[in-house]
Enzyme design. Structure first.
Site, short mmCIF file in Angstrom:
data_model
loop_
_atom_site.label_atom_id
_atom_site.label_comp_id
_atom_site.label_asym_id
_atom_site.label_seq_id
_atom_site.Cartn_x
_atom_site.Cartn_y
_atom_site.Cartn_z
N ASP A 172 0.85 -1.19 0.00
CA ASP A 172 0.00 0.00 0.00
C ASP A 172 0.89 1.25 0.00
O ASP A 172 1.90 1.31 0.70
CB ASP A 172 -0.92 0.00 1.24
CG ASP A 172 -2.06 0.97 1.11
OD1 ASP A 172 -3.21 0.52 0.99
OD2 ASP A 172 -1.81 2.21 1.13
N GLY B 164 -15.29 3.45 3.86
CA GLY B 164 -13.89 3.79 3.63
C GLY B 164 -13.30 3.28 2.34
O GLY B 164 -12.11 3.48 2.09
N HIS C 179 -10.24 -5.69 -3.34
CA HIS C 179 -8.91 -5.86 -2.75
C HIS C 179 -9.06 -6.18 -1.28
O HIS C 179 -10.01 -5.74 -0.63
CB HIS C 179 -8.05 -4.60 -2.92
CG HIS C 179 -8.66 -3.35 -2.38
ND1 HIS C 179 -9.61 -2.63 -3.07
CD2 HIS C 179 -8.48 -2.69 -1.21
CE1 HIS C 179 -9.97 -1.57 -2.36
NE2 HIS C 179 -9.31 -1.60 -1.20
N HIS D 118 -6.90 -5.83 2.30
CA HIS D 118 -5.74 -5.27 2.99
C HIS D 118 -5.19 -6.34 3.92
O HIS D 118 -5.94 -6.93 4.71
CB HIS D 118 -6.16 -4.09 3.88
CG HIS D 118 -6.71 -2.91 3.15
ND1 HIS D 118 -5.98 -1.75 2.93
CD2 HIS D 118 -7.93 -2.67 2.60
CE1 HIS D 118 -6.73 -0.86 2.29
NE2 HIS D 118 -7.92 -1.40 2.08
P1 5GP Z 1 -9.58 1.26 0.19
O1 5GP Z 1 -9.57 2.60 0.87
O2 5GP Z 1 -10.34 1.32 -1.12
O3 5GP Z 1 -10.01 0.09 1.04
O4 5GP Z 1 -8.07 0.93 -0.15
C1 5GP Z 1 -7.37 1.54 -1.19
C2 5GP Z 1 -5.94 1.58 -0.77
O5 5GP Z 1 -5.17 1.86 -1.93
C3 5GP Z 1 -5.59 2.66 0.25
O6 5GP Z 1 -5.10 2.06 1.44
C4 5GP Z 1 -4.55 3.51 -0.45
O7 5GP Z 1 -3.51 3.93 0.40
C5 5GP Z 1 -4.06 2.61 -1.55
N1 5GP Z 1 -3.58 3.30 -2.73
C6 5GP Z 1 -4.14 4.39 -3.32
N2 5GP Z 1 -3.45 4.74 -4.42
C7 5GP Z 1 -2.41 3.85 -4.51
C8 5GP Z 1 -1.35 3.70 -5.45
O8 5GP Z 1 -1.20 4.44 -6.44
N3 5GP Z 1 -0.48 2.69 -5.23
C9 5GP Z 1 -0.60 1.84 -4.14
N4 5GP Z 1 0.33 0.88 -4.02
N5 5GP Z 1 -1.60 1.95 -3.26
C10 5GP Z 1 -2.51 2.95 -3.44
#
Ligand code: 5GP
Ligand code: ZN
Length: 124
Positions: free
Chosen positions: A35, A102, A109, A111
């Site tokens: 991340d 969130g 995906h 985490h």
């Molecule tokens: P969500 O908030 O949708 O559960 O998780 C998305 C995750 O993607 C976040 O934790 C964020 O930090 C990560 N993220 C956002 N943009 C990028 C990116 O360009 N590269 C990587 N490796 N992670 C990203």
């Protein structure tokens, strides 16, 4: 069509290697990468290469792939040494589903979070 790459999807673009990421594991159908804004010493995202908007949609359309995603999350935890079986303290898997919970990237995906003391506080 279900599972097809989406041009405007960040994780489809990472899967296509159009946007760089630090990849830690890859299979024919999944990709695991760090991340960009880690919330724990180990913070890895595991995604199906096929596009589904969230984990439940993935499991509905392709249960085997959803199982592979979970197995890969476990393998990441082993390799990162956060799994108890690898000498770690344990790890947490999180699927944010929906903006109100969130989710910010609408490509399924999980985490994988582990390491440090931050996970001792229980969420549920
Ligand atoms: P969500 O908030 O949708 O559960 O998780 C998305 C995750 O993607 C976040 O934790 C964020 O930090 C990560 N993220 C956002 N943009 C990028 C990116 O360009 N590269 C990587 N490796 N992670 C990203
Ligand atoms: Zn996508």
């Amino acid at each position: 069509m279900s599972g097809e790459p989406q041009a405007d999807c960040l994780f489809c673009r990472i899967v296509a290697r159009e946007i760089p990421a630090t990849v830690v594991r890859e299979t024919e159908t999944t990709l695991a990468f760090r991340d960009i804004n880690p919330q724990a010493p180990t913070h890895v995202l595991v995604v199906p290469k096929a596009h589904y908007p969230h984990a439940a949609a993935l499991a509905d359309a392709d249960p085997a792939l959803a199982g592979t995603l979970l197995a890969e999350a476990g393998r990441v935890a082993e390799e990162e040494k956060v799994a108890e079986s690898a000498g770690g303290a344990g790890y947490r898997l999180i699927f944010n589903t929906g903006a109100g919970a969130g989710q910010t990237v609408f490509h399924a995906h999980v985490h994988v979070l582990g390491g440090g003391d931050g996970l001792r506080e229980k969420l549920v």
